[in-house]
Design an enzyme around this catalytic site. Structure first.
Site, PDB file in Angstrom:
ATOM      1  N   HIS A  19       0.531  -1.042   0.528  1.00  0.00           N
ATOM      2  CA  HIS A  19       0.226  -0.215   0.242  1.00  0.00           C
ATOM      3  C   HIS A  19       0.381   1.516   0.113  1.00  0.00           C
ATOM      4  O   HIS A  19       0.198   2.307  -0.810  1.00  0.00           O
ATOM      5  CB  HIS A  19      -0.783  -0.160   1.340  1.00  0.00           C
ATOM      6  CG  HIS A  19      -1.925   0.311   0.602  1.00  0.00           C
ATOM      7  ND1 HIS A  19      -2.920   1.021  -0.193  1.00  0.00           N
ATOM      8  CD2 HIS A  19      -2.688   1.212   2.442  1.00  0.00           C
ATOM      9  CE1 HIS A  19      -3.850   0.897  -0.077  1.00  0.00           C
ATOM     10  NE2 HIS A  19      -4.496   1.600   1.214  1.00  0.00           N
ATOM     11  N   ASN A  65      -6.803   7.020   4.011  1.00  0.00           N
ATOM     12  CA  ASN A  65      -8.527   7.381   3.932  1.00  0.00           C
ATOM     13  C   ASN A  65      -8.522   8.702   4.037  1.00  0.00           C
ATOM     14  O   ASN A  65      -9.558   9.436   4.121  1.00  0.00           O
ATOM     15  CB  ASN A  65      -9.147   7.097   4.958  1.00  0.00           C
ATOM     16  CG  ASN A  65      -9.209   6.775   6.394  1.00  0.00           C
ATOM     17  OD1 ASN A  65      -8.372   7.102   6.394  1.00  0.00           O
ATOM     18  ND2 ASN A  65     -10.089   6.027   6.915  1.00  0.00           N
ATOM     19  N   ASP A  90      -1.098   2.140  -5.399  1.00  0.00           N
ATOM     20  CA  ASP A  90      -1.385   0.915  -5.535  1.00  0.00           C
ATOM     21  C   ASP A  90      -2.602   0.410  -6.167  1.00  0.00           C
ATOM     22  O   ASP A  90      -3.489   1.048  -6.467  1.00  0.00           O
ATOM     23  CB  ASP A  90      -0.488   0.170  -4.237  1.00  0.00           C
ATOM     24  CG  ASP A  90      -2.065   0.574  -3.385  1.00  0.00           C
ATOM     25  OD1 ASP A  90      -2.999  -0.368  -2.802  1.00  0.00           O
ATOM     26  OD2 ASP A  90      -1.873   1.335  -2.654  1.00  0.00           O
ATOM     27  N   ASN A 111      -9.118   4.076  -1.133  1.00  0.00           N
ATOM     28  CA  ASN A 111      -9.702   5.585  -0.596  1.00  0.00           C
ATOM     29  C   ASN A 111      -8.680   6.522  -0.265  1.00  0.00           C
ATOM     30  O   ASN A 111      -9.194   7.516   0.219  1.00  0.00           O
ATOM     31  CB  ASN A 111      -9.387   4.294   0.629  1.00  0.00           C
ATOM     32  CG  ASN A 111     -10.438   3.077   1.326  1.00  0.00           C
ATOM     33  OD1 ASN A 111     -11.599   2.925   0.567  1.00  0.00           O
ATOM     34  ND2 ASN A 111     -10.394   2.389   1.843  1.00  0.00           N
TER      35      ASN A 111
END
Length: 172
Positions: A19, A65, A90, A111
């Site tokens: 991520h 997020n 990603d 997100n």
């Protein structure tokens, strides 16, 4: 002027996870041009020259997020339009190592992109630099566990080549 945002999560627990590939790319870009980051605007920021173009690099220190807060703060301060913002992230829907640069795409459930788009009133004018991380190789591994997992030994060995390809595509 351009803004290149590398998406990731702050903290040691996320440093070597899939991520955080956006952080790896902007770190490599800053190292490539000999600049270091400073704390500002809900993240780490570096001002660099790439060719004749002034570029601001950003690693938000918010969680994924809430990335939009940092992107909005930097874009507002430097007066950078959404069309000049490149977001490196990603992408599980691309095979490991594939790189796609596309303007005007939706979030596809990412997100970090959702947060950025919401912060800019739903705008999709950003350029997304999607770095493929692939899907879990084993049945039953949830995608969120895979995305937040560490690179495999094979992936880690190939990662410098993938990052080099992304950097080549980000030369203005």
């Amino acid at each position: 002027m351009k803004l290149i945002v590398g998406l990731g999560n702050p903290g040691d627990a996320y440093t070597r996870t899939r991520h955080n590939v956006g952080f790896l790319v902007v770190d490599a870009l800053a190292n490539d041009v000999g600049w270091s980051f400073k704390k500002a605007f809900h993240g780490e920021v570096a001002e660099v020259m790439i060719g004749d173009e002034k570029v601001v690099l950003l690693k938000p220190d918010t969680y994924m997020n809430e990335s939009g807060k940092a992107v909005q703060a930097v874009a507002s301060f430097y007066k950078i339009e959404p069309k000049d913002i490149f977001v490196v992230r990603d992408e599980a829907d691309l095979a490991f190592g594939d790189v796609r640069i596309q303007p005007g795409r939706g979030s596809a459930g990412h997100n970090g992109m959702k947060s950025i788009q919401e912060t800019f009133g739903g705008s999709m004018d950003f350029v997304q630099v999607r770095v493929g991380i692939g899907r879990p190789p084993e049945d039953g591994v949830p995608l969120d566990v895979f995305v937040l997992g560490r690179w495999s030994v094979d992936e880690a060995a190939k990662l410098p080549e993938v990052i080099a390809r992304v950097l080549e595509k980000l030369r203005f």
